[in-house]
Structure formats: C-alpha cells, structure tokens
Design a protein around this motif. Structure first.
Motif, mmCIF file in Angstrom:
data_model
loop_
_atom_site.group_PDB
_atom_site.id
_atom_site.type_symbol
_atom_site.label_atom_id
_atom_site.label_comp_id
_atom_site.label_asym_id
_atom_site.label_seq_id
_atom_site.Cartn_x
_atom_site.Cartn_y
_atom_site.Cartn_z
ATOM 1 N N GLN A 1 1.398 7.270 -6.774
ATOM 2 C CA GLN A 1 0.559 8.218 -6.952
ATOM 3 C C GLN A 1 0.905 9.565 -6.125
ATOM 4 O O GLN A 1 0.175 10.413 -6.255
ATOM 5 N N LEU B 1 0.745 -1.290 -0.037
ATOM 6 C CA LEU B 1 0.087 0.064 -0.112
ATOM 7 C C LEU B 1 0.572 1.335 -0.062
ATOM 8 O O LEU B 1 0.674 2.061 -0.750
ATOM 9 N N GLU B 2 1.933 1.402 0.713
ATOM 10 C CA GLU B 2 2.824 2.427 0.763
ATOM 11 C C GLU B 2 3.328 2.742 -0.695
ATOM 12 O O GLU B 2 3.573 3.683 -1.172
ATOM 13 N N VAL C 1 -5.833 4.459 -9.383
ATOM 14 C CA VAL C 1 -4.310 4.342 -9.777
ATOM 15 C C VAL C 1 -4.018 4.700 -11.467
ATOM 16 O O VAL C 1 -4.863 4.165 -12.148
ATOM 17 N N VAL D 1 2.356 7.269 2.587
ATOM 18 C CA VAL D 1 1.489 6.510 3.585
ATOM 19 C C VAL D 1 2.648 5.849 4.451
ATOM 20 O O VAL D 1 3.519 5.423 3.823
ATOM 21 N N SER E 1 -8.082 6.688 -0.314
ATOM 22 C CA SER E 1 -7.895 7.923 -0.823
ATOM 23 C C SER E 1 -9.022 8.534 -1.928
ATOM 24 O O SER E 1 -9.174 9.750 -2.054
ATOM 25 N N ALA F 1 -3.691 -4.266 -2.520
ATOM 26 C CA ALA F 1 -2.873 -2.878 -1.985
ATOM 27 C C ALA F 1 -3.686 -1.715 -2.811
ATOM 28 O O ALA F 1 -4.014 -0.754 -2.449
ATOM 29 N N TRP G 1 -5.730 1.325 -1.380
ATOM 30 C CA TRP G 1 -5.488 2.691 -1.834
ATOM 31 C C TRP G 1 -6.770 3.450 -2.318
ATOM 32 O O TRP G 1 -6.853 4.498 -1.728
ATOM 33 N N GLN G 2 -7.544 2.811 -3.143
ATOM 34 C CA GLN G 2 -8.958 3.436 -3.552
ATOM 35 C C GLN G 2 -9.847 3.734 -2.406
ATOM 36 O O GLN G 2 -10.154 4.953 -2.486
ATOM 37 N N VAL H 1 2.038 1.651 -3.528
ATOM 38 C CA VAL H 1 0.996 2.140 -4.460
ATOM 39 C C VAL H 1 0.883 3.638 -4.238
ATOM 40 O O VAL H 1 1.015 4.484 -5.437
ATOM 41 N N ALA H 2 0.894 4.121 -3.150
ATOM 42 C CA ALA H 2 0.786 5.713 -2.642
ATOM 43 C C ALA H 2 1.817 6.298 -3.025
ATOM 44 O O ALA H 2 1.525 7.408 -3.692
#
Length: 264
Positions: A50, A43-44, A209, A54, A205, A197, A201-202, A46-47
């Motif tokens: 973008q 997740l970190e 993505v 995180v 936030s 992840a 994220w979706q 992916v963020a």
C-alpha cells in the motif's frame, strides 16, 4: 514533535521524502496465533504493497496469555522505557469469550485477562502508542459470537482499536467456502494469516487495501520455543535457521479477504 500514527498517515503526502520513508514501529504481544505464519511480517508486506513502511517485532510464546507477559516484569519495564507507534495485544485464543458471560464474580482467568489488557494498554499509551486488540477465533459452532463480543468489550474498556479477525474469518468463509483459512489444529493457514494482516493494517492506518495480487516471503520458525521475555529479533542466535514461507494470492482472493476485513 512526535506524530501519532493517524496524523502521520494523514500528513504523509506533505512530508519530505526522508520523513515519509520513516517506518511505523509496531510491537506484537501474543502467542502462536501471532507467530504462526509470522503475522507481523505479513503486516509489513501488506503495508509495503500500500506504499507505506512498517517495522515490527514481537514478544511471543506458545500458549501464552497476556497475564503471563505482565508476570514477566521485563515486558513491563521495556514498555515503560521504549517507544512504539502501535502495540498489538493478542490474547489466548477464545479466552475473551468469558467477557460475554454474565457470570459474577468473573472467573479468575477472565479477570486476569482484563487486568493484563489494562496494564499493557496503559503503558503503551503512556509511550505514545496506539493500542490494537487482535481479536481471535473459535471454530466451535456458536462460540465466535461470544469471542467477538468479549473482544469488543475489552477493547472498549482499555480504549483500544479492535481488529476482530475471528469475525472477519467467518465472513471470508461465508463469501468463499473453498478458501483454505484454518489448519485442523485451529491455527491459521497462510491465507487466513494474510486476512489477519489486512485487518491489522486497517486498524493501524484507517485505510483499506487494494484488490491486487499479493506476494510475500516471510521467515518462520516451526516449533521454536520463543522466550516471552525477549523480542524475537533478539533471539535469532538461539533459534534454528528460519524457513521461508512464500505466499501468493490472486487479486480475486485478495478482494474476498479485503471485503471480509472491511468494517461496515
């Protein structure tokens, strides 16, 4: 003034550079469906791709239910005094299928799961966190619909957002049957964990993505006996040295995952 995550993302362009760099803090509570392939670290990643920051930690143990964390009162005490921007609740795989049943009274494990979701969500929200239910999966024909239905119900009952990863994995398999998403033991392969992840994220936030190549290198602890009473970040001295899991996906693969994770 403390900003809730949705406002933080909406105002990120108007903040100062120092404020914009302040990461969102996300706590995961769950079991091996969370720590295999280190979904929080993904997740970190992916963020970061973008343009967001995180920071994650996790309270996990193999085969743990959310009720196990409630029984470990240390978890409740920490949630009561600590502040997170989001708390992700991941129940034992397939457990929430019981909520799709009309059986009354509900089986004891089902009732305990509902009560645990409520207690943990209430404490998280009291600390200013949004709550996300990490929907799990079933590889048994005809069962995923029940798991997804149960996940939707419990998310609605506790006022949480739902990242229905199980349903999204089904969508990804239909879009590209060649995608390697699962291991035979029902845990996710790295590609499946990236989809999880993206879904989280979706939910966190409200943003989708970009379909660009994805690369991440995350620490993993195969076979580690995590304690459900302490954050993984606090257990590093007693854990073996982590291995590094490197994941590379093409833009075309990310596009399939992002499409599967998109809410219609």
């Amino acid at each position: 003034m403390r900003l809730v995550p949705s406002l933080l993302f909406a105002l990120i362009a108007a903040t100062s550079p120092a404020r914009a760099a302040e990461p969102l803090r996300v706590l995961f509570i769950g079991n091996s469906y969370t720590f295999v392939n280190n979904v929080p670290a993904l997740l970190e990643a992916v963020a970061a791709q973008q343009g967001a920051s995180v920071d994650t930690d996790m309270l996990v143990a193999p085969a743990a239910t959310l009720d196990d964390f409630v029984e470990a009162e240390t978890v409740l005490e920490r949630l009561a005094r600590e502040r997170w921007d989001a708390v992700v609740l991941q129940e034992l795989g397939g457990h929430l299928a019981c909520l799709a049943s009309g059986e009354r009274p509900r089986p004891t494990p089902c009732a305990a799961s509902i009560a645990a979701h409520r207690k943990l969500a209430k404490l998280a929200r009291a600390g200013g966190a949004q709550v996300i239910v990490f929907g799990t999966w079933s590889m048994t024909d005809g069962v995923q619909g029940l798991v997804s239905k149960g996940s939707r119900r419990v998310a609605g009952q506790v006022g949480a957002k739902l990242a229905d990863v199980g349903w999204m994995l089904d969508r990804a398999r239909k879009r590209d049957p060649a995608l390697a998403l699962f291991h035979p033991d029902r845990h996710l392969q790295p590609t499946g964990s990236v989809l999880a992840a993206i879904a989280l994220w979706q939910a966190l936030s409200g943003r989708s993505v970009s379909a660009v190549p994805f690369h991440a290198e995350v620490p993993v602890w195969p076979g580690a006996a995590f304690s459900l009473r302490r954050y993984v970040s606090e257990q590093t001295r007693r854990l073996p040295e982590p291995e590094t899991l490197a994941i590379d996906l093409s833009a075309a693969q990310v596009e399939i995952l992002a499409a599967a994770a998109k809410l219609d």
